[in-house]
Design a protein around this motif. Sequence first.
Motif, PDB file in Angstrom:
ATOM      1  N   ALA A 211      50.167  33.655  35.850  1.00 42.05           N
ATOM      2  CA  ALA A 211      50.092  34.992  35.263  1.00 42.05           C
ATOM      3  C   ALA A 211      49.952  34.901  33.749  1.00 42.05           C
ATOM      4  CB  ALA A 211      51.333  35.804  35.618  1.00 42.05           C
ATOM      5  N   HIS A 212      49.097  35.751  33.203  1.00 46.99           N
ATOM      6  CA  HIS A 212      48.932  35.861  31.754  1.00 46.99           C
ATOM      7  C   HIS A 212      49.049  37.326  31.375  1.00 46.99           C
ATOM      8  CE1 HIS A 212      47.709  35.015  27.708  1.00 46.99           C
ATOM      9  NE2 HIS A 212      46.601  35.743  27.801  1.00 46.99           N
ATOM     10  N   LYS A 215      49.730  39.681  34.175  1.00 47.53           N
ATOM     11  CA  LYS A 215      48.709  39.908  35.197  1.00 47.53           C
ATOM     12  C   LYS A 215      48.577  38.631  36.021  1.00 47.53           C
ATOM     13  CE  LYS A 215      43.838  40.849  36.081  1.00 47.53           C
ATOM     14  NZ  LYS A 215      42.489  41.019  35.489  1.00 47.53           N
ATOM     15  N   ASN A 217      46.747  36.175  37.953  1.00 45.96           N
ATOM     16  CA  ASN A 217      45.317  35.865  37.979  1.00 45.96           C
ATOM     17  C   ASN A 217      44.908  34.910  39.088  1.00 45.96           C
ATOM     18  OD1 ASN A 217      44.477  37.336  35.561  1.00 45.96           O
ATOM     19  ND2 ASN A 217      45.795  35.905  34.481  1.00 45.96           N
ATOM     20  N   SER A 257      53.614  35.423  29.892  1.00 42.05           N
ATOM     21  CA  SER A 257      52.755  34.497  30.627  1.00 42.05           C
ATOM     22  C   SER A 257      53.627  33.414  31.245  1.00 42.05           C
ATOM     23  CB  SER A 257      51.708  33.881  29.693  1.00 42.05           C
ATOM     24  OG  SER A 257      50.881  34.893  29.134  1.00 42.05           O
TER      25      SER A 257
END
Length: 326
Positions: A211-212, A215, A217, A257
């Motif tokens: 996740a970044h 979000k 991903n 993140s």
Amino acid sequence: DEQIQQLGLKPHECELFRRYHYRRCFAVPTWADGLGQHTFRTTMLPLSHAEARAIYNRHNPHQSQFQQSKEEDDHAFQTLKAKLTAALKNFPNGAFVKLDTRSPKDVPYDILGPESNPILKIMVDEELKKIPTDARHPHQELIAFGTAALKFLKVTTPEKVIELLCQSDRISQDLGKDLDIPQHLFGTSLVLREWDDRVSCYPGFEFRGFAHKKKLNAVTQYINCCFFPEVVEKKAEIQAKILDFHEQVKSLFPHESYVIDFIIMGNEIKIIELNPFYTETPTDSLDYLLPRWKNYIISTRPGAVPQPPQQPATGANTPEWLCTML
């Protein structure tokens, strides 16, 4: 650098401290309490500098740069045993032990073997016996070993905790990095997590997400060297579950993140841990154990002749075997 040096570090120690601080930012105490019911019940035990040195020294008896006297090591282990005895009373079904960074899971995989540890041998053989003789397949055998190795990590006594910690290369590596930091900044903890017998029943349903900025991903199978037909069949359902769950809990994370490990157990999802993005956070799990265990697993097949250990076939990691969800 000036701020770091104000903590009492020398200029050449600044980069070392940055790396240490980055690891500490993702240590279990930074996120476990905030996740509540979404993760496994957790107890933190601050590890004294002397206890950390004692563990490191027992693992590295001839090359330790953190030597203290045998009497000091013995006293540190006595103190640690007392703390563990009290803490383990809160986990009647046992616990999983780790540092606040990594666990000693390399012990059954890499350090021991069924030939040298009769308890592990019994556990591996029991799992292999559950596979029907006419249906034995390398994937099932590897899954059986992984299940036995996981069960081997269950701790119910302080002696088992200390044994695992002192045998583990991973624990030694992490303690070595932490002990390099000046003693007044040392802040490593032992972590006990409630043992859940269901985890070993869902080997294909552990996933690692990336996740970044909160979000999610990408997601991959954690055990990416094995093929789980049920995961492929339920790919869309699993993807939806993970995305929905992540949306519900992401506000609880202290980081923007992160690398996040989930396990899906029926209708329930639990967060196993959060990790930082850096080279020691692998995207695989069991690949490295294949050469060591191949000979033993083959030797258990009816009529088989044991062969020398070999490197794993690259086909186990071809793209069609990976279950990247997003």
